[in-house]
Design a protein around this motif. Structure first.
Motif, PDB file in Angstrom:
ATOM      1  N   THR A 317       9.177  20.097  -4.766  1.00 20.43           N
ATOM      2  CA  THR A 317       9.794  19.088  -5.629  1.00 20.43           C
ATOM      3  C   THR A 317       8.755  18.515  -6.597  1.00 20.43           C
ATOM      4  O   THR A 317       9.028  18.341  -7.788  1.00 20.43           O
ATOM      5  N   GLN A 318       7.563  18.237  -6.087  1.00 22.56           N
ATOM      6  CA  GLN A 318       6.491  17.730  -6.955  1.00 22.56           C
ATOM      7  C   GLN A 318       6.137  18.728  -8.050  1.00 22.56           C
ATOM      8  O   GLN A 318       6.030  18.358  -9.233  1.00 22.56           O
ATOM      9  N   TYR A 319       5.960  19.989  -7.669  1.00 22.05           N
ATOM     10  CA  TYR A 319       5.594  21.005  -8.652  1.00 22.05           C
ATOM     11  C   TYR A 319       6.711  21.189  -9.679  1.00 22.05           C
ATOM     12  O   TYR A 319       6.454  21.344 -10.879  1.00 22.05           O
ATOM     13  N   GLY A 320       7.962  21.177  -9.215  1.00 23.80           N
ATOM     14  CA  GLY A 320       9.095  21.321 -10.126  1.00 23.80           C
ATOM     15  C   GLY A 320       9.173  20.180 -11.119  1.00 23.80           C
ATOM     16  O   GLY A 320       9.485  20.387 -12.298  1.00 23.80           O
ATOM     17  N   LEU A 321       8.881  18.953 -10.650  1.00 28.18           N
ATOM     18  CA  LEU A 321       8.909  17.791 -11.542  1.00 28.18           C
ATOM     19  C   LEU A 321       7.832  17.889 -12.621  1.00 28.18           C
ATOM     20  O   LEU A 321       8.073  17.535 -13.782  1.00 28.18           O
ATOM     21  N   TRP A 322       6.645  18.376 -12.247  1.00 30.67           N
ATOM     22  CA  TRP A 322       5.588  18.548 -13.244  1.00 30.67           C
ATOM     23  C   TRP A 322       6.010  19.555 -14.315  1.00 30.67           C
ATOM     24  O   TRP A 322       5.788  19.338 -15.514  1.00 30.67           O
ATOM     25  N   VAL A 323       6.627  20.643 -13.888  1.00 35.35           N
ATOM     26  CA  VAL A 323       7.091  21.660 -14.847  1.00 35.35           C
ATOM     27  C   VAL A 323       8.144  21.066 -15.774  1.00 35.35           C
ATOM     28  O   VAL A 323       8.132  21.284 -16.997  1.00 35.35           O
ATOM     29  N   SER A 324       9.073  20.291 -15.212  1.00 40.36           N
ATOM     30  CA  SER A 324      10.144  19.703 -16.029  1.00 40.36           C
ATOM     31  C   SER A 324       9.582  18.720 -17.053  1.00 40.36           C
ATOM     32  O   SER A 324      10.079  18.630 -18.180  1.00 40.36           O
ATOM     33  N   LEU A 325       8.533  17.970 -16.682  1.00 43.39           N
ATOM     34  CA  LEU A 325       7.922  17.025 -17.619  1.00 43.39           C
ATOM     35  C   LEU A 325       7.227  17.757 -18.765  1.00 43.39           C
ATOM     36  O   LEU A 325       7.265  17.305 -19.918  1.00 43.39           O
ATOM     37  N   VAL A 326       6.598  18.887 -18.458  1.00 41.59           N
ATOM     38  CA  VAL A 326       5.972  19.708 -19.510  1.00 41.59           C
ATOM     39  C   VAL A 326       7.047  20.239 -20.462  1.00 41.59           C
ATOM     40  O   VAL A 326       6.886  20.175 -21.692  1.00 41.59           O
ATOM     41  N   LEU A 327       8.143  20.745 -19.905  1.00 40.92           N
ATOM     42  CA  LEU A 327       9.238  21.252 -20.734  1.00 40.92           C
ATOM     43  C   LEU A 327       9.840  20.134 -21.584  1.00 40.92           C
ATOM     44  O   LEU A 327      10.203  20.350 -22.750  1.00 40.92           O
ATOM     45  N   MET A 328       9.943  18.949 -21.004  1.00 42.02           N
ATOM     46  CA  MET A 328      10.489  17.810 -21.731  1.00 42.02           C
ATOM     47  C   MET A 328       9.592  17.453 -22.917  1.00 42.02           C
ATOM     48  O   MET A 328      10.082  17.218 -24.032  1.00 42.02           O
ATOM     49  N   ALA A 329       8.283  17.438 -22.683  1.00 43.67           N
ATOM     50  CA  ALA A 329       7.333  17.126 -23.758  1.00 43.67           C
ATOM     51  C   ALA A 329       7.410  18.166 -24.875  1.00 43.67           C
ATOM     52  O   ALA A 329       7.415  17.813 -26.068  1.00 43.67           O
ATOM     53  N   LEU A 330       7.499  19.436 -24.500  1.00 44.57           N
ATOM     54  CA  LEU A 330       7.614  20.507 -25.498  1.00 44.57           C
ATOM     55  C   LEU A 330       8.897  20.368 -26.303  1.00 44.57           C
ATOM     56  O   LEU A 330       8.927  20.624 -27.510  1.00 44.57           O
ATOM     57  N   GLY A 331       9.966  19.959 -25.615  1.00 40.40           N
ATOM     58  CA  GLY A 331      11.241  19.765 -26.297  1.00 40.40           C
ATOM     59  C   GLY A 331      11.159  18.697 -27.367  1.00 40.40           C
ATOM     60  O   GLY A 331      11.699  18.861 -28.469  1.00 40.40           O
ATOM     61  N   PHE A 332      10.487  17.593 -27.062  1.00 39.73           N
ATOM     62  CA  PHE A 332      10.335  16.519 -28.047  1.00 39.73           C
ATOM     63  C   PHE A 332       9.449  16.943 -29.217  1.00 39.73           C
ATOM     64  O   PHE A 332       9.732  16.624 -30.369  1.00 39.73           O
ATOM     65  N   VAL A 333       8.388  17.682 -28.922  1.00 39.75           N
ATOM     66  CA  VAL A 333       7.458  18.106 -29.979  1.00 39.75           C
ATOM     67  C   VAL A 333       8.118  19.111 -30.927  1.00 39.75           C
ATOM     68  O   VAL A 333       7.965  19.033 -32.149  1.00 39.75           O
ATOM     69  N   PHE A 334       8.858  20.057 -30.345  1.00 36.40           N
ATOM     70  CA  PHE A 334       9.447  21.129 -31.158  1.00 36.40           C
ATOM     71  C   PHE A 334      10.954  20.948 -31.336  1.00 36.40           C
ATOM     72  O   PHE A 334      11.701  21.922 -31.404  1.00 36.40           O
ATOM     73  N   TYR A 335      11.381  19.706 -31.386  1.00 37.50           N
ATOM     74  CA  TYR A 335      12.795  19.353 -31.478  1.00 37.50           C
ATOM     75  C   TYR A 335      13.518  20.123 -32.587  1.00 37.50           C
ATOM     76  O   TYR A 335      14.506  20.813 -32.337  1.00 37.50           O
ATOM     77  N   TYR A 336      13.028  20.045 -33.793  1.00 33.28           N
ATOM     78  CA  TYR A 336      13.709  20.660 -34.926  1.00 33.28           C
ATOM     79  C   TYR A 336      13.465  22.165 -35.054  1.00 33.28           C
ATOM     80  O   TYR A 336      14.405  22.921 -35.341  1.00 33.28           O
ATOM     81  N   PRO A 337      12.232  22.644 -34.867  1.00 33.81           N
ATOM     82  CA  PRO A 337      12.030  24.097 -34.948  1.00 33.81           C
ATOM     83  C   PRO A 337      12.871  24.885 -33.950  1.00 33.81           C
ATOM     84  O   PRO A 337      13.291  26.006 -34.245  1.00 33.81           O
ATOM     85  N   ILE A 338      13.125  24.318 -32.757  1.00 25.44           N
ATOM     86  CA  ILE A 338      13.923  25.022 -31.750  1.00 25.44           C
ATOM     87  C   ILE A 338      15.310  25.334 -32.298  1.00 25.44           C
ATOM     88  O   ILE A 338      15.808  26.447 -32.171  1.00 25.44           O
ATOM     89  N   GLY A 339      15.930  24.350 -32.927  1.00 25.91           N
ATOM     90  CA  GLY A 339      17.272  24.575 -33.464  1.00 25.91           C
ATOM     91  C   GLY A 339      17.301  25.637 -34.542  1.00 25.91           C
ATOM     92  O   GLY A 339      18.185  26.496 -34.561  1.00 25.91           O
ATOM     93  N   SER A 340      16.304  25.605 -35.436  1.00 25.15           N
ATOM     94  CA  SER A 340      16.292  26.551 -36.558  1.00 25.15           C
ATOM     95  C   SER A 340      16.046  27.991 -36.126  1.00 25.15           C
ATOM     96  O   SER A 340      16.275  28.919 -36.900  1.00 25.15           O
ATOM     97  N   LEU A 341      15.572  28.185 -34.886  1.00 23.52           N
ATOM     98  CA  LEU A 341      15.418  29.547 -34.370  1.00 23.52           C
ATOM     99  C   LEU A 341      16.756  30.242 -34.201  1.00 23.52           C
ATOM    100  O   LEU A 341      16.854  31.461 -34.307  1.00 23.52           O
ATOM    101  N   PHE A 342      17.792  29.437 -33.931  1.00 29.15           N
ATOM    102  CA  PHE A 342      19.089  30.001 -33.550  1.00 29.15           C
ATOM    103  C   PHE A 342      20.092  30.086 -34.691  1.00 29.15           C
ATOM    104  O   PHE A 342      21.010  30.893 -34.651  1.00 29.15           O
ATOM    105  N   SER A 343      19.956  29.236 -35.664  1.00 31.34           N
ATOM    106  CA  SER A 343      20.940  29.239 -36.745  1.00 31.34           C
ATOM    107  C   SER A 343      20.353  28.591 -37.988  1.00 31.34           C
ATOM    108  O   SER A 343      19.454  27.739 -37.895  1.00 31.34           O
ATOM    109  N   LYS A 344      20.852  29.015 -39.127  1.00 28.52           N
ATOM    110  CA  LYS A 344      20.447  28.411 -40.395  1.00 28.52           C
ATOM    111  C   LYS A 344      21.587  27.571 -40.973  1.00 28.52           C
ATOM    112  O   LYS A 344      21.461  27.010 -42.052  1.00 28.52           O
TER     113      LYS A 344
END
Length: 444
Positions: A317-344
């Motif tokens: 559970t601890q290790y999973g939470l650390w991974v989720s926090l990293v993914l969450m941080a990446l999501g905030f940083v790359f908020y807009y580029p992520i969307g543009s990967l899928f559609s224009k």
């Protein structure tokens, strides 16, 4: 046999399991990105891929539950030092699973149009759904065979070969996607959406061949069907049926979400398709620790090592939470580029950005549900998992979904419903684990 529980042993199982797990959603994300950028009818193709993908995931998840049951039984017998007693069980389970998959394949292929009309597909989107599904559905039995073999390897405490199979399939699928969807001038005609379906089918076939060869060469498990019926087949079927009902409840939520998003319009189902693929990607990423819990938990239960089991639950559970926090941080940083990967398409992206923050913020909470879900499967607690999903879906998700619809919250309402759904799932699993295993701990 004492099972070592530390960062190294957990991650030796979790990291390959994570890589294997994200291969499938990564494959879907790649399909979504490629389809969303098709120069002809891109929005309609993206919508069709999302609708069909959700329906196929439902079928695969419902019948793919035998994989978890096989893994749980094998790991428990391994922990008890009685592995030789279940060597005929995997072949019987695989033949049962493939037989059911063929039956379902044949029962859906003749009513494809009616199925996708129920999901609110119409016009050009419906035509694309029918064409896409009619190709991809033939990979259904192949995928279930691969899942079953992966379950056998996991029961044997081996996540390396499932990782190799998954990576090979994902890489091959991406290469074939680019070639078959967009074509090669003068060599290969572009097949657009159908090209994605053919790419997936070929990749699934290659993965099935690899799984067959690796099982024969890397284990002592035989695929030769032998009688009499193994005594544990009954327990496996009961476990699978509980997971079957659980998967129906799970996919009721996913399909209702697709249906409501489709009813809102093309831009909404396009945005929802992007969001759900990212959600599934993160789920499988976190689920690597759930897989480690599944594999090690069954073995610890078989050895009656309850202190080790408690410690395992805490660490994964601890290790999973650390991974989720990293993914969450990446999501905030790359908020807009992520969307543009899928559609224009501006309308699709604007709609997607309104709900992406819900997807990101829910990741740590989702960790509890995904990690403990894997652990409970290894412990054979399929009945409780079934009841948890039924409660979360029909007492949480469905009421929230229709309240959101009534209030006019559109796609935001759908994703708030997902948040409530995951909160109930995770909370129920934490409560049950503490109630059942805390009294069994021994002071050392």
């Amino acid at each position: 046999m004492k099972t070592a529980i530390n960062f190294k042993t957990i991650n030796k199982l979790a990291i390959p399991a994570t890589i294997a797990g994200i291969a499938e959603p990564l494959l879907s994300i790649t399909d979504t990105a490629i389809v969303g950028n098709i120069p002809v009818d891109g929005i309609e193709s993206l919508a069709a891929a999302g609708i069909v993908g959700s329906f196929l995931s439902m079928l695969i998840w419902i019948l793919g539950q035998t994989s978890s049951a096989i893994s749980a039984i094998i790991s428990q017998y391994l922990g008890a030092g009685k592995l030789a007693e279940v060597k005929t069980l995997p072949a019987q389970a695989i033949f049962l699973n493939i037989g059911l998959s063929i039956l379902i394949l044949l029962s859906t292929i003749f009513i494809v149009e009616e199925i996708f009309q129920l999901l609110n597909a119409s016009g050009k989107i419906l035509q694309y759904c029918i064409s896409y599904y009619s190709i991809r559905v033939w990979g259904f039995p192949l995928t279930l065979f691969v899942f079953a073999v992966m379950g056998i390897f996991r029961g044997l405490q081996n996540t390396f070969w499932p990782m190799v199979i998954a990576i090979t399939g994902a890489v091959l699928n991406v290469i074939l996607d680019v070639i078959l969807v967009y074509g090669i001038d003068g060599i290969v005609e572009p097949l657009y959406l159908d090209g994605t379906a053919y790419a997936s089918l070929i990749a699934q076939a290659v993965m099935a061949i690899m799984a067959f060869v690796l099982l024969l060469t890397k284990t002592d498990i035989s695929l030769k069907l032998k009688f009499p019926i193994h005594p544990e087949l009954g327990r496996l079927v009961v476990m699978s049926l509980n997971l079957f009902v659980r998967a129906i409840a799970l996919n009721t939520a996913l399909i209702l979400a697709v249906r409501e998003a489709t009813a809102l319009g093309d831009a909404y189902i396009g945005a929802h398709t992007i969001a759900i693929n990212i959600w599934l990607f993160s789920a499988f990423f976190i689920d690597g620790y759930g897989a480690a819990g599944n594999i090690m938990g069954g073995r610890l239960l078989g050895a009656k090592d309850y202190n080790g089991l408690w410690y395992l639950a805490k660490k994964i559970t601890q290790y999973g939470l650390w991974v989720s926090l990293v993914l969450m941080a990446l999501g905030f940083v790359f908020y807009y580029p992520i969307g543009s990967l899928f559609s224009k398409e501006t309308l699709v992206l604007d709609t997607f950005y309104t709900i992406f923050f819900i997807v990101i913020l829910g990741l740590p909470m989702n960790t509890l549900a995904f990690v403990l879900d894997g652990l409970f499967k290894g412990l054979g607690e399929m009945k409780y998992l079934r009841n948890t999903l039924l409660s979360a879906t029909f007492l949480g998700f469905v009421p929230a979904l229709f309240i959101g619809k009534y209030l006019g919250w559109n796609l935001t309402g759908i994703w708030i419903s997902f948040t409530i759904w995951m909160l109930i799932r995770g909370g129920a699993l934490v409560w049950k684990f503490r109630k059942k295993f805390r009294p069994l701990l021994q002071n050392t």
